[in-house]
Design an enzyme around this catalytic site. Structure first.
Site, short mmCIF file in Angstrom:
data_model
loop_
_atom_site.label_atom_id
_atom_site.label_comp_id
_atom_site.label_asym_id
_atom_site.label_seq_id
_atom_site.Cartn_x
_atom_site.Cartn_y
_atom_site.Cartn_z
N ASN A 100 41.83 25.57 37.81
CA ASN A 100 42.59 26.48 38.68
C ASN A 100 43.24 25.71 39.83
O ASN A 100 43.04 25.99 41.00
CB ASN A 100 41.70 27.60 39.22
CG ASN A 100 40.43 27.11 39.88
OD1 ASN A 100 39.91 26.04 39.55
ND2 ASN A 100 39.89 27.90 40.80
N ASP A 311 28.87 24.61 41.56
CA ASP A 311 30.01 25.48 41.89
C ASP A 311 30.74 24.93 43.12
O ASP A 311 31.07 25.66 44.05
CB ASP A 311 29.57 26.92 42.11
CG ASP A 311 30.75 27.87 42.17
OD1 ASP A 311 31.85 27.48 41.72
OD2 ASP A 311 30.59 29.00 42.66
#
Lengths: 429, 315
Positions: A100, A311
């Site tokens: 992304n 993450d």
């Protein structure tokens, strides 16, 4: 390169069920030549380099299955160089990079760019993911075959979920045939619309729009139903709640094959930590109740959750210094992934073996990469850590370009001392 | 020596009014007592004092507001402060400046107090960390509206003589309402029993944990209540389908003379305004001065805000 003898180490390598005092020999090409209790001070050739591990713990280099690099498009948040420094300081030698970026990694030339750039600038192994759908719009799948041929290890829309069931069914049908790994972010965007934190007393008190756990559960149920029809390699990127875990348990007992990840944040923090609108704890999936946190830990114990990820989501201060609803989502974590995971050992939640397994061999198996193990012939990517060394997390001392840690001032026990990549000592505390 | 230093450091730290949740019972009572003295003043011919002469008050409104903004404006002026009101619709925030940048800019002008209304929950808290004057929350998102709750409390005390032991029903769109939340905290703190009444889709999760009983039926929720607080059905915040229709809402949750009979005989009606007549409240009922306290609420709002400005400006 000279041969290296790492001796006097407590070796833990779950991939070969090894937990012994011993040593590791790195050959001239940076591969593991031998490992185990047979490798001792006694039989070292005179021209070899010897490193005394001093009874500290030696494990395979960590494989972090979810990191955000920042290149291209967000170099001001992170780049390959800074990410590498942070990773190595945390014993992480391989990362899966998220697509992304700006532009999104959804075509062959972008993959070429990221691989070349990673090779030139990164000091760690980069395993890139491409997006699941073009421009992550959830409408049409990317070129799974061509992109895999270029070196893509998995396909994910990272923070977005393919909402359209028809599109998702076609993706899984096609992926089953091509044999690629689908990594799904599980969130029904209608149910979680504008949602910021877990639904409950705290969301009511803070007046923040809730993101209910049913939004996560319902997508897992949908995808696992589709999986019955189309048996592709399917990985749930991160779960956050007990409800999701129950669905996973049920489907596993029916014999379905898939894997699941969890963020170290959801294992170490809960919604109470958000306190007075701490935007650094605004993450996705959101922090949930203490009960959810505890059930995620037991999910790891029971083998229902396979992987712990950092993450790692670097965000500059400006995008965090905003009202909670407008602040950016995510926290950095690659450098603190192992030390924070060790907290789960020290507070007797998990065994050391289990923790290391979820950080090394499990992600490697899911990704089908030859990492996460120190078997003979593997790359000598090694992490050495002191299990008990106490330290305090200070954002300004972390090596990531962005300083948005969710665990500022946390007292941790356990620190990485040395990291080796292909047998080279690349980090030394 | 060290001890003296410490206290002086605390003294320099301004005190803020960010919500009822962070208020002690004594602080709440002090505000209400102070406000009582201003009620008379506001009804007299000479309304101007010079308590805040030389002080600068900035009203920072990021959300349109009529009564709260004018109430704060008037309160500051009656106490003699220099009042500047900024409606952010016309400001640089539209040009991409952040809340913090605006705060820093205003802070450089040495205000003594900033009154903020913002659409995001927690915005006043963020602002208070960045300025060195007092901050008063005039409503943030769906979190808190402390001065509204305080003026409601003052209105009840003015008419009923006390709050302790009363039973209060708060009815309507609880989910989106900061007024409801602040009132729940304050009325509980002052010893009242609180019911909330709303359709399930407009009831926030775990609301009972705030110390209320939740009902979806007006008859049960209003039973033996002394005060019925109606909330505005916030059309502008209605994203998605919370209700089948306004008509159905009025049928089951709109306050009519018939439904008011479920409450105590001498029950009084309140509404923070602006009212949607015929949606949440019957228009005749709203104007019935024997039961409706709506005008008193507005009137006493000025007194409460004067008290808050006086107390927090001093600190």
């Amino acid at each position: 390169m000279k041969q290296k003898y790492l001796i006097n180490a407590k070796i833990i390598d779950p991939s070969q069920n090894m937990d012994v005092m011993g040593g590791l020999i790195v050959d001239e090409k940076g591969k593991v030549k031998a490992i185990g209790k047979e490798v001792t001070k006694a039989n070292i050739p005179s021209n070899a380099e010897v490193i005394d591990i001093k009874k500290n713990i030696l494990i395979p280099g960590i494989v972090d299955m979810k990191t955000f690099v920042g290149e291209p498009g967000y170099e001001y948040k992170e780049n390959f160089r800074t990410l590498s420094q942070a990773a190595l300081a945390g014993g992480v030698t391989s990362v899966v990079s998220m697509p992304n970026t700006k532009p999104v990694i959804d075509n062959v030339s972008m993959v070429d760019f990221i691989i070349r750039r990673g090779r030139d600038k990164a000091k760690i192994n980069i395993f890139p993911c491409a997006s699941l759908t073009k421009n992550m719009d959830g409408k049409s799948m990317t070129e799974f075959g061509l992109l895999s041929d270029k070196g893509i290890v998995g396909f994910t829309d990272v923070i977005k979920t393919v909402q359209n069931t028809e599109v998702m069914s076609r993706i899984m049908n096609y992926a089953a045939d091509v044999g690629v790994l689908i990594i799904q972010h599980v969130e029904d965007f209608e149910l979680s619309k504008n949602g910021l934190i877990n639904e409950g007393e705290i969301s009511t008190r803070l007046g923040l729009t809730p993101n209910p756990s049913i939004a996560e559960k319902i997508i897992i149920e949908r995808d696992l139903s589709l999986l019955e029809e189309y048996q592709c390699r399917y990985h749930i990127n991160q779960i956050s709640s007990q409800k999701s875990l129950e669905v996973i348990k049920k489907n596993k007992s029916e014999g379905k094959k898939f894997t699941t990840g969890v963020s170290i944040n959801n294992l170490s923090l809960n919604e109470n930590d958000i306190g007075d609108f701490k935007t650094f704890l605004k993450i996705s999936p959101p922090l949930r109740s203490e009960n959810d946190r505890l059930s995620l830990i037991s999910g790891i114990k029971d083998g229902l959750i396979n992987v712990i990820v950092s993450d790692h989501k670097p965000e500059d201060e400006e995008s965090k210094r905003l009202p909670f609803a407008k602040a950016a989502t995510g926290a950095i974590g690659v450098e603190t992934l192992l030390p924070l995971s060790l907290e789960l050992f020290h507070n007797q939640s998990l065994t050391l073996k289990k923790i290391i397994e979820t950080l090394t061999i499990n992600p490697s198996k899911i990704l089908k990469i030859k990492k996460g193990s120190l078997k003979k012939g593997y790359d000598a990517d090694v992490c050495v850590f002191d299990l008990n060394k106490p330290w305090v997390v200070k954002a300004e001392k972390l090596k990531s370009k962005s300083k948005n840690t969710a665990i500022e001032d946390r007292k941790l026990q356990g620190k990485v001392l040395m990291t080796f990549l292909n047998g080279e000592l690349v980090f030394n505390l | 020596m060290a001890v003296i230093k410490k206290t002086s450091a605390i003294k320099n730290q301004p005190k803020h009014l960010l919500g009822i949740q962070s208020l002690s019972i004594k602080e709440a009572r002090d505000i209400l007592n102070e406000a009582k003295s201003f009620i008379k003043l506001n009804r007299s011919n000479s309304k101007k004092l010079d308590i805040l002469r030389g002080k600068t008050q900035i009203n920072l409104f990021f959300e349109p507001s009529t009564r709260t903004q004018s109430s704060f404006d008037l309160a500051g002026k009656r106490l003699g402060a220099d009042v500047m009101t900024m409606n952010i619709v016309n400001s640089s925030l539209k040009k991409g400046e952040t809340l913090i940048d605006t705060a820093m800019t205003l802070n450089a002008m040495h205000p003594d107090i900033i009154v903020i209304r913002h659409q995001d929950s927690g915005a006043p808290n963020l602002l208070s960390q960045k300025v060195n004057c007092a901050v008063i929350n005039a409503g943030d998102g769906r979190r808190e509206h402390p001065t509204q709750a305080l003026l409601d409390a003052l209105t009840i005390i003015d008419r009923k003589g006390k709050i302790e032991g009363l039973k209060i029903a708060i009815c309507g769109d609880i989910l989106h309402s900061r007024v409801a939340r602040s009132n729940i905290y304050l009325m509980n703190m002052l010893g009242a029993e609180v019911n909330v009444v709303a359709p399930k889709t407009l009831m926030p999760n775990s609301i009972e944990k705030l110390g209320v009983k939740a009902f979806t039926d007006m008859k049960k929720g209003l039973e033996s209540c002394d005060i019925v607080m109606m909330l505005r059905l916030q059309n502008e915040r209605m994203q998605g389908s919370f209700l089948p229709s306004k008509r159905e809402y009025y049928e089951y949750f709109g306050l009519t003379p018939e439904k008011l009979k479920y409450a105590n005989k001498d029950a009084l009606l309140m509404h923070p305004g602006p009212m949607n007549r015929g949606v949440e409240i019957d228009t005749k009922l709203a104007d019935n001065i024997n039961v409706s306290l709506v005008k008193e609420q507005v009137e006493l709002g000025v007194a409460v805000r004067m008290a808050c400005l006086k107390i927090y400006c001093k600190k």
